[in-house]
Design an enzyme around this catalytic site. Structure first.
Site, PDB file in Angstrom:
ATOM      1  N   SER A  27       0.813  -1.222   0.000  1.00 33.03           N
ATOM      2  CA  SER A  27       0.000   0.000   0.000  1.00 33.03           C
ATOM      3  C   SER A  27       0.839   1.261   0.000  1.00 33.03           C
ATOM      4  O   SER A  27       0.303   2.365   0.141  1.00 33.03           O
ATOM      5  CB  SER A  27      -0.925   0.001   1.222  1.00 33.03           C
ATOM      6  OG  SER A  27      -0.158  -0.129   2.407  1.00 33.03           O
ATOM      7  N   ASN A 103      -1.334  -2.117  13.239  1.00 32.75           N
ATOM      8  CA  ASN A 103      -2.784  -1.911  13.291  1.00 32.75           C
ATOM      9  C   ASN A 103      -3.164  -0.666  14.086  1.00 32.75           C
ATOM     10  O   ASN A 103      -4.080   0.069  13.702  1.00 32.75           O
ATOM     11  CB  ASN A 103      -3.484  -3.142  13.885  1.00 32.75           C
ATOM     12  CG  ASN A 103      -3.252  -4.385  13.046  1.00 32.75           C
ATOM     13  OD1 ASN A 103      -2.683  -4.297  11.954  1.00 32.75           O
ATOM     14  ND2 ASN A 103      -3.674  -5.536  13.545  1.00 32.75           N
ATOM     15  N   HIS A 149     -39.724  23.005 -10.377  1.00 34.68           N
ATOM     16  CA  HIS A 149     -39.943  22.092 -11.513  1.00 34.68           C
ATOM     17  C   HIS A 149     -39.212  22.557 -12.773  1.00 34.68           C
ATOM     18  O   HIS A 149     -39.634  22.219 -13.884  1.00 34.68           O
ATOM     19  CB  HIS A 149     -41.441  21.941 -11.821  1.00 34.68           C
ATOM     20  CG  HIS A 149     -42.282  21.665 -10.620  1.00 34.68           C
ATOM     21  ND1 HIS A 149     -42.508  20.402 -10.152  1.00 34.68           N
ATOM     22  CD2 HIS A 149     -42.913  22.507  -9.756  1.00 34.68           C
ATOM     23  CE1 HIS A 149     -43.274  20.458  -9.066  1.00 34.68           C
ATOM     24  NE2 HIS A 149     -43.516  21.725  -8.798  1.00 34.68           N
ATOM     25  N   SER A 270     -13.331  24.517 -27.157  1.00 36.53           N
ATOM     26  CA  SER A 270     -13.550  23.266 -27.860  1.00 36.53           C
ATOM     27  C   SER A 270     -12.420  23.062 -28.858  1.00 36.53           C
ATOM     28  O   SER A 270     -11.962  24.019 -29.487  1.00 36.53           O
ATOM     29  CB  SER A 270     -14.888  23.303 -28.598  1.00 36.53           C
ATOM     30  OG  SER A 270     -14.915  22.329 -29.635  1.00 36.53           O
ATOM     31  N   LYS A 276     -16.941  27.978 -28.948  1.00 35.29           N
ATOM     32  CA  LYS A 276     -17.372  27.441 -27.657  1.00 35.29           C
ATOM     33  C   LYS A 276     -16.633  28.027 -26.463  1.00 35.29           C
ATOM     34  O   LYS A 276     -15.432  28.282 -26.514  1.00 35.29           O
ATOM     35  CB  LYS A 276     -17.202  25.915 -27.622  1.00 35.29           C
ATOM     36  CG  LYS A 276     -18.174  25.165 -28.493  1.00 35.29           C
ATOM     37  CD  LYS A 276     -19.647  25.403 -28.159  1.00 35.29           C
ATOM     38  CE  LYS A 276     -20.040  24.807 -26.829  1.00 35.29           C
ATOM     39  NZ  LYS A 276     -20.037  23.336 -26.847  1.00 35.29           N
ATOM     40  N   ASN A 278     -16.842  26.706 -22.616  1.00 34.81           N
ATOM     41  CA  ASN A 278     -17.494  25.636 -21.866  1.00 34.81           C
ATOM     42  C   ASN A 278     -17.236  25.702 -20.365  1.00 34.81           C
ATOM     43  O   ASN A 278     -16.126  26.033 -19.938  1.00 34.81           O
ATOM     44  CB  ASN A 278     -17.011  24.275 -22.394  1.00 34.81           C
ATOM     45  CG  ASN A 278     -17.478  23.999 -23.806  1.00 34.81           C
ATOM     46  OD1 ASN A 278     -18.538  24.473 -24.214  1.00 34.81           O
ATOM     47  ND2 ASN A 278     -16.688  23.244 -24.558  1.00 34.81           N
ATOM     48  N   GLU A 283     -18.919  21.237 -14.656  1.00 35.71           N
ATOM     49  CA  GLU A 283     -19.402  19.909 -15.039  1.00 35.71           C
ATOM     50  C   GLU A 283     -18.629  18.809 -14.315  1.00 35.71           C
ATOM     51  O   GLU A 283     -19.188  17.800 -13.883  1.00 35.71           O
ATOM     52  CB  GLU A 283     -19.252  19.711 -16.545  1.00 35.71           C
ATOM     53  CG  GLU A 283     -20.144  20.596 -17.384  1.00 35.71           C
ATOM     54  CD  GLU A 283     -19.704  20.557 -18.834  1.00 35.71           C
ATOM     55  OE1 GLU A 283     -20.051  19.602 -19.528  1.00 35.71           O
ATOM     56  OE2 GLU A 283     -18.993  21.492 -19.276  1.00 35.71           O
TER      57      GLU A 283
HETATM   58  N1  ARG Z   1      -1.165  -1.104   5.388  1.00 40.77           N
HETATM   59  C1  ARG Z   1      -1.954  -1.643   6.444  1.00 40.77           C
HETATM   60  C2  ARG Z   1      -3.329  -0.945   6.515  1.00 40.77           C
HETATM   61  O1  ARG Z   1      -3.474   0.063   5.948  1.00 40.77           O
HETATM   62  C3  ARG Z   1      -1.263  -1.445   7.734  1.00 40.77           C
HETATM   63  C4  ARG Z   1      -1.643  -2.451   8.754  1.00 40.77           C
HETATM   64  C5  ARG Z   1      -1.134  -3.790   8.361  1.00 40.77           C
HETATM   65  N2  ARG Z   1      -1.390  -4.734   9.385  1.00 40.77           N
HETATM   66  C6  ARG Z   1      -1.281  -6.041   9.218  1.00 40.77           C
HETATM   67  N3  ARG Z   1      -1.555  -6.777  10.178  1.00 40.77           N
HETATM   68  N4  ARG Z   1      -0.914  -6.538   8.056  1.00 40.77           N
HETATM   69  O2  ARG Z   1      -4.255  -1.408   7.121  1.00 40.77           O
END
Ligand code: ARG
Length: 423
Positions: A27, A103, A149, A270, A276, A278, A283
């Site tokens: 991640s 965690n 409306h 455009s 145009k 826009n 949007e």
């Molecule tokens: N990248 C993980 C998350 O966003 C961090 C926690 C990972 N914990 C684990 N037990 N693998 O949740």
């Protein structure tokens, strides 16, 4: 850096991680924006460990000093930002994680981020609301047709119309502040889920990090994402409000309405049609509102089947929250530019409001003041409209003023400004 560093948990599993699994589960690309928050929290955690006699004070000082200059390389391949920090601490790394799990670590950083994000978004909301109020103060005495409306209904002051959006924004601002309060709980000390047998001091850590309080229950601390669903909801609803402003900009700047023209700096052209001009930004705000609603339902769906406590599914909270905040911040900034540069066409608005029919209700109410029952007054005026009559009296301005006197409009705008200032 080249190659993949060994994961933090490499002691348990043998052999290397298949690159496909690492790529899929990593991640870092998303959570690297948590770096400054994690560094702050890690430094406080280390100082707490030293205070509690769990690591040597001199070593703690060295770690805190090292944390101050940690930078994650652009091409790093760590599993996440927390792993990268521990790796980059080198020989100082091994003692940092005592009494802590990723965690509780990730949620500490995430809550610090969310508090900052809510504060920044409230500023963005205030910026757009102020732009609307500035226009309302300067040109709020123009009349235009109010609509129901999609049909012309009754003449209203431009200031009255613009301020309606401001009130929606003040509610958004208040909702975001409530999310900030929900985020203001420090989960550090909850460990993986069950706390730690080490004599940690979560209250001290919470206070040092500027949190209002420490967690009450360790399992809840690592699995609670209410503040993020709250953030995604508050942002989605704000996007819905911005989408409605965007839609009106699209309509008002069309040749069909002609109530306003965007400044060139806020419009796009455009590639094919030379004439145009826009309203792409407006949007796109409208389009992003749909995506924002999707992120909210996506996060809720991720959470709904999860048993306590931590599950890796929860990693999905980050992309949704970051993108939600980025899109709202960008939309607020773009609409602020659009509103500030808008040129209102008072004549076009007045002509539409003064079409001789929008004042029909005000005319009927005039008859009520003269003693006619409203249902009869309604029927009489309706009959004249059906016969093709156009009313010269009251004028659109008189009709608008009959319902909201200019002094009362000014008082309403001042009240809206006070509500924005109180955000
Ligand atoms: N990248 C993980 C998350 O966003 C961090 C926690 C990972 N914990 C684990 N037990 N693998 O949740």
């Amino acid at each position: 850096m080249t190659g993949n560093p060994a994961p933090l948990w490499a002691g348990r599993l043998s052999g290397g991680l298949d690159p496909a699994i690492l790529d899929f589960t990593a991640s870092l690309a998303v959570d690297r924006r948590l770096l400054p928050y994690d560094l702050r929290a890690s430094a406080v955690h280390v100082r707490m460990l030293a205070r509690q006699g769990l690591i040597d004070p001199a070593e703690a000082d060295a770690i805190v000093a090292a944390l101050a200059s940690v930078e994650v390389e652009p091409d790093a391949h760590d599993e996440d930002v927390h792993s990268a920090i521990e790796r980059l601490l080198g020989e100082l790394g091994p003692r940092v994680h005592a009494g802590r799990s990723r965690n509780d670590q990730v949620q500490t950083a995430m809550r610090l981020w969310a508090k900052q994000a809510c504060g920044d978004l409230v500023e963005g909301v205030r910026g757009l609301a102020t732009a609307l109020l500035d226009r309302a103060d300067a040109e709020g005495d123009a009349v235009l047709p109010g609509y129901t409306h999609g049909q012309r209904a009754q003449p209203v002051w431009l200031g009255q119309h613009l301020a309606a959006h401001v009130w929606a924004l003040t509610r958004d601002g208040r909702r975001l502040s409530q999310v900030r309060e929900a985020a203001d709980v420090c989960p550090l000390g909850a460990g993986a889920l069950a706390g730690s047998s080490l004599p940690l001091d979560p209250e001290w850590v919470a206070a040092e990090l500027g949190f209002a309080r420490s967690f009450a229950n360790s399992l809840d601390a690592v699995s609670d994402r209410d503040y993020l669903t709250g953030l995604c909801y508050a942002a989605a609803l704000a996007m819905v409000h911005l989408s409605r402003i965007g839609e009106e900009l699209v309509l008002w700047t069309s040749a069909e309405y002609g109530f306003a023209e965007l400044d060139d700096s806020a419009a796009t052209g455009s590639s094919m049609m030379p004439q145009k001009k826009n309203p792409d930004a407006a949007e796109l705000v409208r389009g992003k509102a749909g995506t924002a609603i999707g992120r909210l339902t996506g996060l809720l769906s991720t959470l709904k089947g999860l048993p306590l406590a931590y599950n890796r599914d929860l990693q999905e909270d980050k992309r949704a929250s970051f993108d939600q905040v980025d899109d709202l911040a960008g939309s607020l900034a773009a609409l602020t530019v659009c509103v500030r540069g808008l040129r209102f066409d008072r004549e076009r608005m007045a002509a539409a409001a003064g079409d001789g029919r929008t004042v029909a209700t005000d005319l009927a109410e005039q008859l009520v003041r003269e003693g006619v029952p409203f249902r009869e007054a309604h029927a009489r005026v309706a009959g004249r409209v059906a016969a093709g009559e156009r009313f010269a009296e009251p004028t659109a301005e008189q009709a608008a003023a009959g319902r909201l006197a200019p002094d009362d409009l000014r008082a309403q705008l001042a009240e809206a400004r006070a509500a924005v200032a109180a955000l």
